[in-house]
Write a protein that holds these residues in place. Structure first.
Motif, PDB file in Angstrom:
ATOM      1  N   ARG A   1       0.774  -1.212  -0.035  1.00 54.40           N
ATOM      2  CA  ARG A   1       0.067  -0.065   0.156  1.00 54.40           C
ATOM      3  C   ARG A   1       1.030   1.275  -0.034  1.00 54.40           C
ATOM      4  O   ARG A   1       1.515   1.297   0.890  1.00 54.40           O
ATOM      5  N   THR A   2       0.783   1.980  -0.878  1.00 58.80           N
ATOM      6  CA  THR A   2       1.625   3.081  -0.935  1.00 58.80           C
ATOM      7  C   THR A   2       0.703   4.645  -1.586  1.00 58.80           C
ATOM      8  O   THR A   2      -0.368   4.098  -1.963  1.00 58.80           O
ATOM      9  N   PHE A   3       1.278   5.604  -1.623  1.00 62.99           N
ATOM     10  CA  PHE A   3       0.630   6.805  -2.217  1.00 62.99           C
ATOM     11  C   PHE A   3       1.690   7.593  -3.322  1.00 62.99           C
ATOM     12  O   PHE A   3       2.776   7.207  -2.863  1.00 62.99           O
TER      13      PHE A   3
ATOM     14  N   ARG B   1      -3.406  -3.157  -7.779  1.00 65.01           N
ATOM     15  CA  ARG B   1      -4.548  -3.873  -8.217  1.00 65.01           C
ATOM     16  C   ARG B   1      -5.822  -2.912  -7.915  1.00 65.01           C
ATOM     17  O   ARG B   1      -6.965  -3.348  -8.447  1.00 65.01           O
ATOM     18  N   ALA B   2      -5.507  -1.884  -7.092  1.00 64.57           N
ATOM     19  CA  ALA B   2      -6.785  -0.910  -7.119  1.00 64.57           C
ATOM     20  C   ALA B   2      -5.933   0.273  -6.634  1.00 64.57           C
ATOM     21  O   ALA B   2      -4.784   0.694  -6.267  1.00 64.57           O
ATOM     22  N   LEU B   3      -6.846   1.646  -7.403  1.00 69.16           N
ATOM     23  CA  LEU B   3      -6.278   2.950  -7.169  1.00 69.16           C
ATOM     24  C   LEU B   3      -7.397   3.569  -6.704  1.00 69.16           C
ATOM     25  O   LEU B   3      -8.668   3.596  -6.620  1.00 69.16           O
ATOM     26  N   ALA B   4      -7.113   4.686  -5.849  1.00 71.42           N
ATOM     27  CA  ALA B   4      -8.201   5.683  -5.237  1.00 71.42           C
ATOM     28  C   ALA B   4      -7.363   7.150  -5.406  1.00 71.42           C
ATOM     29  O   ALA B   4      -6.174   7.141  -5.162  1.00 71.42           O
TER      30      ALA B   4
ATOM     31  N   VAL C   1      -3.247  10.223  -4.800  1.00 71.02           N
ATOM     32  CA  VAL C   1      -3.013   8.735  -5.341  1.00 71.02           C
ATOM     33  C   VAL C   1      -2.859   7.627  -4.460  1.00 71.02           C
ATOM     34  O   VAL C   1      -1.512   7.587  -4.229  1.00 71.02           O
ATOM     35  N   GLU C   2      -3.799   6.752  -4.229  1.00 70.91           N
ATOM     36  CA  GLU C   2      -3.553   5.782  -3.045  1.00 70.91           C
ATOM     37  C   GLU C   2      -3.403   4.316  -4.133  1.00 70.91           C
ATOM     38  O   GLU C   2      -4.446   4.479  -4.945  1.00 70.91           O
ATOM     39  N   VAL C   3      -2.486   3.679  -3.656  1.00 73.94           N
ATOM     40  CA  VAL C   3      -2.329   2.313  -4.518  1.00 73.94           C
ATOM     41  C   VAL C   3      -2.366   1.210  -3.660  1.00 73.94           C
ATOM     42  O   VAL C   3      -1.656   1.314  -2.671  1.00 73.94           O
ATOM     43  N   THR C   4      -3.180   0.231  -4.299  1.00 68.09           N
ATOM     44  CA  THR C   4      -3.141  -1.220  -3.431  1.00 68.09           C
ATOM     45  C   THR C   4      -2.435  -2.171  -4.337  1.00 68.09           C
ATOM     46  O   THR C   4      -2.944  -2.088  -5.425  1.00 68.09           O
TER      47      THR C   4
END
Length: 227
Positions: free
Chosen positions: A22-24, A47-50, A223-226
């Motif tokens: 999990r990063t940003f 796998r997922a972005l927010a 931008v948050e990244v999973t």
């Protein structure tokens, strides 16, 4: 809200974000209807972005473009009326910024109290070409602790002139026999990304670098990244 799952098929060797589940990172709105520009290295392997833009709720994002060679990605979110940044439509970067000019950026960093915060910074243009004189890039001088790939580089007129990247992400342009100094900051020129989306017309220019920084702050998103 459930995040939309987006699998990216390409990774970036040497990315500072690649090892963390999990990063940003930093991105910015380039259209009012939810187009977000960021760095390919920020979202590689996600796998997922927010995305969270100032004054807006966090929302799921989907990948629209991924250009590894230039370290550029475009995301889409379902929000309207976003403050956004525009690009100069000039074909000559020297008409937008000159060597020695100061430019503004806003990056998302972890503050001393552990919170993620939008942090402004000033950089100075040191060259209008990148490694190996590649025309797609700018060279900047700026504090190392204010660098974050995907952040906008904005002139005193408020135009985006570049997007921050790193030597690791653009290693195909770097001569490994004579690597550049680690003190150099790289940015992809704004003109290099205009073909990836339909840009809105330029908005009124800002009157100072302070005004440009404030416009940039309003349009810069987390931008948050999973993975």
């Amino acid at each position: 809200m459930l995040l939309a799952l987006t699998t990216l098929t390409a990774g970036l060797a040497g990315s500072a974000h690649a090892a963390d589940p999990r990063t940003f990172g930093t991105g910015f709105a380039v259209r009012a209807d939810g187009w977000i520009l960021t760095s390919a290295q920020v979202v590689a392997g996600a796998r997922a972005l927010a995305v969270t833009c100032p004054g807006r709720p966090k929302t799921a994002a989907t990948l629209d473009h991924f250009v590894r060679r230039l370290d550029i990605a475009i995301l889409r979110i379902e929000q309207e009326g976003l403050p956004y940044l525009t690009f100069s439509l000039s074909i000559s970067v020297s008409e937008m910024v000159l060597v020695g000019d100061n430019v503004a950026t806003v990056v998302y960093l972890t503050s001393t109290d552990g919170k993620i915060a939008a942090t402004p910074a000033i950089a100075t243009v040191t060259a209008l070409a990148g490694p190996g004189n590649s025309p797609e890039f700018l060279q900047l001088a700026m504090p190392a602790d204010r660098r974050d790939a995907g952040a906008p580089v904005v002139s005193a007129r408020g135009d985006v002139v570049g997007i921050l990247t790193s030597a690791a992400a653009i290693k195909d342009f770097v001569d490994q026999a004579t690597p550049p100094s680690s003190g150099v900051t790289w940015a992809v020129k704004g003109q290099a990304v205009l073909r990836l989306f339909v840009p809105p017309l330029p908005i009124d220019p800002t009157r100072s670098l302070d005004d440009a920084t404030e416009r940039t702050r309003r349009a810069t998103c987390l931008v948050e990244v999973t993975r």
